[in-house]
Scaffold this active site. Structure first.
Site, short mmCIF file in Angstrom:
data_model
loop_
_atom_site.label_atom_id
_atom_site.label_comp_id
_atom_site.label_asym_id
_atom_site.label_seq_id
_atom_site.Cartn_x
_atom_site.Cartn_y
_atom_site.Cartn_z
N GLU A 1 1.02 -1.05 0.01
CA GLU A 1 0.11 -0.01 0.13
C GLU A 1 0.52 1.22 0.03
O GLU A 1 1.45 1.77 1.21
CB GLU A 1 -0.54 0.05 1.51
CG GLU A 1 -2.09 -0.70 1.30
CD GLU A 1 -2.65 -0.87 2.67
OE1 GLU A 1 -2.98 0.10 3.04
OE2 GLU A 1 -3.14 -1.55 3.00
N TYR B 1 -11.21 -4.16 4.36
CA TYR B 1 -10.43 -3.96 5.23
C TYR B 1 -11.09 -3.25 5.88
O TYR B 1 -11.82 -2.92 6.33
CB TYR B 1 -9.45 -1.95 4.50
CG TYR B 1 -8.60 -1.62 4.76
CD1 TYR B 1 -8.75 -1.66 6.84
CD2 TYR B 1 -7.42 -1.59 4.61
CE1 TYR B 1 -7.43 -0.38 7.48
CE2 TYR B 1 -6.46 -0.70 4.74
CZ TYR B 1 -6.50 -0.48 6.33
OH TYR B 1 -5.66 0.26 6.79
N ASP C 1 -5.21 9.78 10.09
CA ASP C 1 -4.06 8.97 10.37
C ASP C 1 -3.47 9.66 12.39
O ASP C 1 -4.05 10.82 12.25
CB ASP C 1 -2.56 9.50 9.79
CG ASP C 1 -3.30 8.93 8.58
OD1 ASP C 1 -2.74 7.11 8.31
OD2 ASP C 1 -3.55 9.04 7.26
#
Lengths: 263, 392
Positions: free
Chosen positions: A49, A174, A60
């Site tokens: 990725e 995911y 994040d």
């Protein structure tokens, strides 16, 4: 056949689980990114990725935020990353997906993005701030180009929504291990097994777990209950630790090897 | 057709661009919000708090000396600055905390730029005894220290954000990260008509009281509708609050005033509608200051509350459809507006509001005949006085 599908098929035949490595493209440099991807392939990584840096990485934690900022300071952009993949493709056939926030893709244009990325040898895209409900256009152009769109299931996803996500997702799904942002955690929640079982009932597609996974023990445990594990921040940290050193690639490679050995 | 649509879109703008973890919560919030819209008990509770606690209705004040000076305009000030905590922000925080309570959330987070929304959030948290944490850009913590003190005194924890431009945009990033992490017990009180659906709708509905009151007050005073509405636009909650009730009054012209900072050509401004392009930030699609690669640019304004590179999606829609016009006023212009209102009416406006006041001078020159205008006096200026030392 798309490289991602081929990889999962091969793994299934060998009864093995996938290991996915994330790094921010362009940190410390795009040249280093190329070398790191090749090193990942050598160390048994199945899918890479590449993170596209963004000014406002709201999914994040501190490690990838800082990494993203360093890449932006290097003037890295989505188009430059696509060209980097083109270079990598001259030397490697490892499946590569881009992980990017939506705005850089929207800014380039979804159709143009998919065309350029596909042509360069990118296999799919993961967009953490784009739920399937807003992704109709992307899904449409991706389908035509045999380009994978990977969506998320999280601990808060209801069974009803899982159906929508499973339908929109191609390549793999995911699974976000926890409620929160990216970054290493020593302990992961216990509801992972339950949610993955629920999703498994709805789809035959591979489900890979990411977020918070940082050490060999976690890789081992989570490989057992899923089709693959994704490690990001811990690898980015290893890169930071070796920044400026001549043996950066070799040191990161040996850390990644310690993880891939466990799946 | 009434906007937003079912998915929260205002034409091409709005929507819901957030991590999957938040979707279930937004669905739950949306269900609760729609249900409470027609819940008489809830609506009465909201109205009572606005009246008894916040001090509604606010006055629609005819600014006589200012109007005389401007000659061609009769200026009416909608006095949101007289509300408890000194700005319109309290309308929304009361509404949202009542929703949060209905949903059983025990912890409140918020982002703040000028500190007005942070103070308004800390205030209602104190009122209802809920834990409150406010994210604020480190630069804003500096320039709005008075509001930081107020929040702390009210029992809130103020968390300085040191990433990025250290202003409102980064405070919002950090608040969203907290929210994703603590989604099960935490309610995020967003301070503007921004963020993912249903926030732009919900905040608009809680602020729409401004325009509903102003419309009735003007009608009963003047027996007609005003010619113009004028309000400053950062995220755009006070402007949308004023505009919304007049949406169908086609004769009423709406003007939103953005911050031109050091000038629209300087790259040091916050005028997303005037100079931005369509993009996605903080959960919705709207006009945005960004570069050619889709990276969000840093905004600038002397007014911390306008220092934001995006704008609420409904404003982008108003601009695109021509329902409202958007102009901009520079830092220097805002300081002129600040002095103008202070010295003609004895009212010190917030620096954000001063942008709207300043535009009156230009509007006065533009109009062909004597016209009436309602200005949303969104906040009072006490908070800015310390930071203006050495500038004025």
């Amino acid at each position: 056949m798309n490289r991602i599908d081929l990889t999962f098929q091969t793994l299934r035949d060998k009864k093995k689980k996938a290991f996915l490595a994330f790094i921010t493209a362009g940190d410390p440099s795009l040249k280093a990114t190329e070398e790191l991807v090749l090193a990942f392939e050598r160390s048994g990584v199945d899918i890479v990725e590449l993170g596209v840096p963004f000014s406002d990485p709201l999914a994040d934690g501190p490690t990838i935020q800082a990494s993203s900022q360093r890449a932006l300071n290097n003037k890295v952009s989505l188009e430059k990353i696509i060209r980097t993949v083109e270079n990598i493709r001259k030397r490697s056939n490892i499946p590569i997906v881009l992980m990017t926030y939506y705005n850089p893709v929207f800014s380039l244009g979804e159709e143009r993005f998919v065309r350029q990325a596909k042509q360069a040898g990118v296999d799919g895209v993961i967009i953490p701030d784009l739920p399937p409900e807003e992704a109709a256009q992307l899904i449409r152009v991706a389908k035509k180009a045999d380009f994978r769109t990977i969506f998320f299931i999280s601990p808060t996803t209801t069974s009803q929504r899982m159906k929508t996500i499973v339908k929109a997702s191609t390549g793999f799904i995911y699974y976000v291990s926890l409620t929160g942002v990216t970054g290493s955690r020593s302990k992961l929640p216990s509801d992972i097994v339950h949610q993955i079982k629920k999703a498994k009932r709805l789809t035959k597609q591979p489900i890979c777990i990411g977020f918070g996974i940082s050490n060999p023990t976690q890789v081992k445990e989570l490989s057992r209950i899923s089709d693959g594990v994704i490690v990001g921040s811990a690898i980015v940290k290893a890169i930071v630790k070796n920044q400026g050193k001549a043996n950066l690639v070799r040191n990161v490679e040996s850390f990644v090897r310690s993880l891939t050995a466990q799946r | 057709m009434t906007y937003p649509d079912k998915k929260g879109h205002f034409g091409e703008f709005g929507g819901r661009f957030v991590p999957e973890t938040l979707i279930a919560l937004l669905d739950e919030l949306e269900r609760n919000f729609y249900a409470l819209q027609s819940d008489k008990k809830f609506q009465k509770e909201f109205k009572d708090y606005l009246a008894e606690y916040a001090g509604r209705p606010t006055r629609l004040y005819f600014a006589k000396r200012l109007s005389q000076q401007l000659k061609t305009l009769n200026v009416y000030l909608k006095r949101e600055d007289l509300l408890h905590t000194g700005a319109h922000k309290i309308n929304n925080t009361i509404g949202q905390i009542l929703v949060a309570r209905r949903m059983g959330k025990t912890r409140i987070i918020a982002e703040t730029g000028a500190g007005q929304h942070g103070v308004a959030t800390a205030t209602v948290c104190a009122l209802f005894g809920l834990t409150c944490e406010v994210y604020m850009g480190a630069e804003d913590v500096e320039r709005q220290s008075l509001n930081v003190m107020r929040m702390r005194l009210l029992g809130a924890k103020v968390i300085p954000v040191t990433s990025g431009s250290q202003t409102l945009k980064d405070a919002m990033n950090e608040a969203i990260r907290d929210w994703v992490t603590n989604v099960r017990n935490t309610f995020y009180i967003i301070g503007s008509v921004a963020g993912p659906h249903p926030y732009p709708l919900m905040v608009r509905e809680f602020q729409a009281v401004i325009g509903r009151e102003a419309r009735n007050q003007f009608l009963s005073k003047e027996k007609k509708l005003p010619d113009y509405l004028l309000a400053c636009v950062g995220g755009g909650s006070n402007a949308m609050g004023l505009f919304h009730a007049f949406y169908n009054d086609r004769s009423v012209k709406m003007i939103g005033v953005e911050a031109a900072g050091l000038g629209l050509n300087s790259d040091q401004h916050s005028a997303a509608l005037a100079a931005g392009t369509v993009g996605v930030l903080h959960g919705s699609k709207s006009k945005l200051l960004q570069d050619a690669d889709g990276q969000v640019k840093m905004a600038h304004s002397i007014a911390a509350g306008l220092d934001y590179p995006g704008v609420g999606p409904e404003h982008s829609y108003y601009k695109k459809t021509g329902r409202a016009r958007y102009v901009s006023v520079s830092d220097a212009g805002a300081l002129r507006g600040l002095k103008l209102l202070s010295q003609t009416e004895g009212i010190i406006p917030a620096l954000e509001t001063a942008h709207a006041i300043s535009y009156l001078e230009k509007l006065a020159r533009e109009v062909k005949k004597k016209s009436s205008v309602i200005v949303c006096l969104s906040g009072r200026g006490d908070k800015d006085v310390a930071s203006l030392k050495g500038i004025l």
